[in-house]
Design a protein around this motif. Structure first.
Motif, PDB file in Angstrom:
ATOM      1  N   PRO A 197       0.618  -1.105   0.069  1.00 18.37           N
ATOM      2  CA  PRO A 197       0.084   0.040  -0.087  1.00 18.37           C
ATOM      3  C   PRO A 197       0.787   1.225  -0.056  1.00 18.37           C
ATOM      4  O   PRO A 197       0.284   2.386  -0.542  1.00 18.37           O
ATOM      5  CB  PRO A 197      -0.804  -0.077   1.392  1.00 18.37           C
ATOM      6  N   CYS A 198       2.205   1.108   0.571  1.00 15.81           N
ATOM      7  CA  CYS A 198       2.824   2.424   0.652  1.00 15.81           C
ATOM      8  C   CYS A 198       3.483   2.518  -0.933  1.00 15.81           C
ATOM      9  O   CYS A 198       4.087   3.808  -1.198  1.00 15.81           O
ATOM     10  CB  CYS A 198       4.091   2.281   1.467  1.00 15.81           C
ATOM     11  N   TRP A 199       3.569   1.575  -1.609  1.00 14.49           N
ATOM     12  CA  TRP A 199       4.005   1.758  -2.964  1.00 14.49           C
ATOM     13  C   TRP A 199       2.939   2.199  -4.223  1.00 14.49           C
ATOM     14  O   TRP A 199       3.599   2.598  -5.256  1.00 14.49           O
ATOM     15  CB  TRP A 199       4.635   0.786  -3.495  1.00 14.49           C
ATOM     16  N   ASP A 200       1.822   2.227  -3.944  1.00 16.29           N
ATOM     17  CA  ASP A 200       0.799   2.222  -4.835  1.00 16.29           C
ATOM     18  C   ASP A 200       0.506   3.701  -4.835  1.00 16.29           C
ATOM     19  O   ASP A 200      -0.202   4.298  -3.959  1.00 16.29           O
ATOM     20  CB  ASP A 200      -0.454   1.451  -4.277  1.00 16.29           C
ATOM     21  N   PRO A 201       0.593   4.625  -5.932  1.00 19.91           N
ATOM     22  CA  PRO A 201       0.397   6.014  -6.168  1.00 19.91           C
ATOM     23  C   PRO A 201      -1.070   6.313  -6.299  1.00 19.91           C
ATOM     24  O   PRO A 201      -1.557   7.002  -5.941  1.00 19.91           O
ATOM     25  CB  PRO A 201       1.158   6.247  -7.264  1.00 19.91           C
ATOM     26  N   TRP A 202      -2.000   5.364  -6.691  1.00 21.36           N
ATOM     27  CA  TRP A 202      -3.185   5.501  -6.870  1.00 21.36           C
ATOM     28  C   TRP A 202      -4.131   5.386  -5.527  1.00 21.36           C
ATOM     29  O   TRP A 202      -5.270   5.417  -5.314  1.00 21.36           O
ATOM     30  CB  TRP A 202      -3.986   4.352  -7.782  1.00 21.36           C
ATOM     31  N   CYS A 203      -3.501   4.685  -4.586  1.00 21.61           N
ATOM     32  CA  CYS A 203      -4.163   4.413  -3.476  1.00 21.61           C
ATOM     33  C   CYS A 203      -3.678   5.196  -2.260  1.00 21.61           C
ATOM     34  O   CYS A 203      -3.079   4.760  -1.231  1.00 21.61           O
ATOM     35  CB  CYS A 203      -4.051   2.902  -2.927  1.00 21.61           C
ATOM     36  N   ASP A 204      -3.303   6.403  -2.353  1.00 17.00           N
ATOM     37  CA  ASP A 204      -2.427   7.375  -1.775  1.00 17.00           C
ATOM     38  C   ASP A 204      -3.567   7.817  -0.427  1.00 17.00           C
ATOM     39  O   ASP A 204      -4.577   8.148  -0.420  1.00 17.00           O
ATOM     40  CB  ASP A 204      -2.153   8.557  -2.149  1.00 17.00           C
ATOM     41  N   ARG A 205      -3.211   7.506   0.670  1.00 22.33           N
ATOM     42  CA  ARG A 205      -3.824   7.643   1.998  1.00 22.33           C
ATOM     43  C   ARG A 205      -3.979   9.197   2.235  1.00 22.33           C
ATOM     44  O   ARG A 205      -4.814   9.668   3.020  1.00 22.33           O
ATOM     45  CB  ARG A 205      -3.313   6.831   3.174  1.00 22.33           C
ATOM     46  N   HIS A 206      -2.935   9.845   1.942  1.00 20.78           N
ATOM     47  CA  HIS A 206      -2.694  11.475   2.467  1.00 20.78           C
ATOM     48  C   HIS A 206      -2.954  11.961   0.983  1.00 20.78           C
ATOM     49  O   HIS A 206      -1.734  12.433   0.568  1.00 20.78           O
ATOM     50  CB  HIS A 206      -1.658  11.508   3.263  1.00 20.78           C
ATOM     51  N   PRO A 207      -3.884  12.301   0.209  1.00 20.74           N
ATOM     52  CA  PRO A 207      -3.837  13.043  -0.815  1.00 20.74           C
ATOM     53  C   PRO A 207      -3.400  14.339  -0.663  1.00 20.74           C
ATOM     54  O   PRO A 207      -3.323  15.171   0.346  1.00 20.74           O
ATOM     55  CB  PRO A 207      -5.335  13.103  -1.301  1.00 20.74           C
ATOM     56  N   THR A 208      -2.779  15.024  -1.745  1.00 15.17           N
ATOM     57  CA  THR A 208      -2.252  16.356  -1.687  1.00 15.17           C
ATOM     58  C   THR A 208      -3.656  17.240  -1.672  1.00 15.17           C
ATOM     59  O   THR A 208      -4.374  17.094  -2.566  1.00 15.17           O
ATOM     60  CB  THR A 208      -1.462  16.794  -2.898  1.00 15.17           C
ATOM     61  N   PRO A 209      -3.629  18.304  -0.748  1.00 20.71           N
ATOM     62  CA  PRO A 209      -4.870  19.224  -0.741  1.00 20.71           C
ATOM     63  C   PRO A 209      -4.708  19.917  -1.945  1.00 20.71           C
ATOM     64  O   PRO A 209      -3.937  20.372  -2.773  1.00 20.71           O
ATOM     65  CB  PRO A 209      -4.638  19.905   0.226  1.00 20.71           C
ATOM     66  N   SER A 210      -5.961  20.126  -2.828  1.00 22.00           N
ATOM     67  CA  SER A 210      -6.366  20.843  -3.734  1.00 22.00           C
ATOM     68  C   SER A 210      -6.400  22.504  -3.378  1.00 22.00           C
ATOM     69  O   SER A 210      -6.673  22.548  -2.431  1.00 22.00           O
ATOM     70  CB  SER A 210      -7.718  20.571  -4.428  1.00 22.00           C
ATOM     71  N   PRO A 211      -6.055  23.206  -4.363  1.00 21.17           N
ATOM     72  CA  PRO A 211      -5.705  24.850  -3.862  1.00 21.17           C
ATOM     73  C   PRO A 211      -7.203  25.006  -3.668  1.00 21.17           C
ATOM     74  O   PRO A 211      -8.396  24.641  -4.138  1.00 21.17           O
ATOM     75  CB  PRO A 211      -5.429  25.235  -5.283  1.00 21.17           C
ATOM     76  N   PRO A 212      -7.446  26.153  -2.740  1.00 26.57           N
ATOM     77  CA  PRO A 212      -8.949  26.637  -2.258  1.00 26.57           C
ATOM     78  C   PRO A 212      -9.601  27.213  -3.596  1.00 26.57           C
ATOM     79  O   PRO A 212      -8.975  27.698  -4.548  1.00 26.57           O
ATOM     80  CB  PRO A 212      -8.516  27.791  -1.186  1.00 26.57           C
ATOM     81  N   ARG A 213     -10.890  27.009  -3.683  1.00 27.59           N
ATOM     82  CA  ARG A 213     -11.696  27.755  -4.738  1.00 27.59           C
ATOM     83  C   ARG A 213     -11.979  29.245  -4.389  1.00 27.59           C
ATOM     84  O   ARG A 213     -12.034  29.355  -3.412  1.00 27.59           O
ATOM     85  CB  ARG A 213     -13.051  26.747  -4.879  1.00 27.59           C
ATOM     86  N   LEU A 214     -12.114  29.692  -5.367  1.00 30.47           N
ATOM     87  CA  LEU A 214     -12.368  31.108  -5.192  1.00 30.47           C
ATOM     88  C   LEU A 214     -13.850  31.456  -5.401  1.00 30.47           C
ATOM     89  O   LEU A 214     -14.458  30.546  -6.018  1.00 30.47           O
ATOM     90  CB  LEU A 214     -11.820  32.013  -6.588  1.00 30.47           C
ATOM     91  N   PRO A 215     -14.526  32.141  -4.532  1.00 29.22           N
ATOM     92  CA  PRO A 215     -15.891  32.414  -4.518  1.00 29.22           C
ATOM     93  C   PRO A 215     -16.343  32.876  -6.015  1.00 29.22           C
ATOM     94  O   PRO A 215     -15.613  33.481  -6.822  1.00 29.22           O
ATOM     95  CB  PRO A 215     -15.839  33.567  -3.548  1.00 29.22           C
ATOM     96  N   ALA A 216     -17.667  32.603  -6.300  1.00 31.35           N
ATOM     97  CA  ALA A 216     -18.006  32.751  -7.647  1.00 31.35           C
ATOM     98  C   ALA A 216     -18.224  34.143  -7.775  1.00 31.35           C
ATOM     99  O   ALA A 216     -18.781  34.672  -6.832  1.00 31.35           O
ATOM    100  CB  ALA A 216     -19.543  31.948  -7.797  1.00 31.35           C
ATOM    101  N   PRO A 217     -17.928  34.942  -9.112  1.00 32.50           N
ATOM    102  CA  PRO A 217     -18.526  36.126  -9.111  1.00 32.50           C
ATOM    103  C   PRO A 217     -19.843  36.283  -9.080  1.00 32.50           C
ATOM    104  O   PRO A 217     -20.527  35.460  -9.482  1.00 32.50           O
ATOM    105  CB  PRO A 217     -17.968  36.406 -10.579  1.00 32.50           C
ATOM    106  N   PRO A 218     -20.434  37.745  -8.432  1.00 27.47           N
ATOM    107  CA  PRO A 218     -21.583  38.111  -8.303  1.00 27.47           C
ATOM    108  C   PRO A 218     -22.445  38.222  -9.521  1.00 27.47           C
ATOM    109  O   PRO A 218     -22.261  38.390 -10.702  1.00 27.47           O
ATOM    110  CB  PRO A 218     -21.809  39.274  -7.533  1.00 27.47           C
TER     111      PRO A 218
END
Length: 95
Positions: free
Chosen positions: A74-95
Motif C-alpha cells: 500500500p505504501c508503493w501504490d500511487p493510486w491508493c494514496d492515504r494522504h492526498p495532496t490538498p487541492s488549491p482553495p476555490r475562489l468564490p463565484a463572481p456575483p
C-alpha cells in the motif's frame, strides 16, 4: 623402461615368499586392532538434518519476503494514496 636399482642394493621385485612374509607381518600387526566404526549412518543422518534445516529456512525466508511485500505494497501504490495532496482553495463565484 624400468629403473635399475643402484649397485650394491637389492632389487625391487620381490618373490612370492617375501610377499607372504609381508602379509603375515601385516596380519599379525593389524589383527589385534578393533574393527573401524561405520561412519555411514551418522553421515546420512547429518545430511538429512542439514537438508531439512535448509528447507525450513527457505520456507521461512519465502514467508517473510512475501509478508513484507504484502504489507509494504500500500505504501508503493500511487493510486491508493492515504494522504492526498490538498487541492488549491476555490475562489468564490463572481456575483
Amino acid at each position: 623402461m624400468t629403473p635399475q636399482p643402484p649397485p650394491g642394493q637389492p632389487g625391487l621385485p620381490a618373490g612370492p615368499a617375501d610377499e607372504e612374509l609381508f602379509r603375515d607381518a601385516l596380519h599379525r600387526t593389524a589383527g589385534t586392532l578393533p574393527p573401524l566404526p561405520d561412519l555411514v549412518p551418522d553421515a546420512v543422518r547429518e545430511g538429512q538434518s542439514r537438508r531439512s534445516r535448509n528447507r525450513g529456512l527457505a520456507v521461512a525466508g519465502t514467508f517473510v519476503a512475501v509478508t513484507a511485500v504484502t504489507l509494504a505494497s500500500p505504501c508503493w501504490d500511487p493510486w491508493c494514496d492515504r494522504h492526498p495532496t490538498p487541492s488549491p482553495p476555490r475562489l468564490p463565484a463572481p456575483p
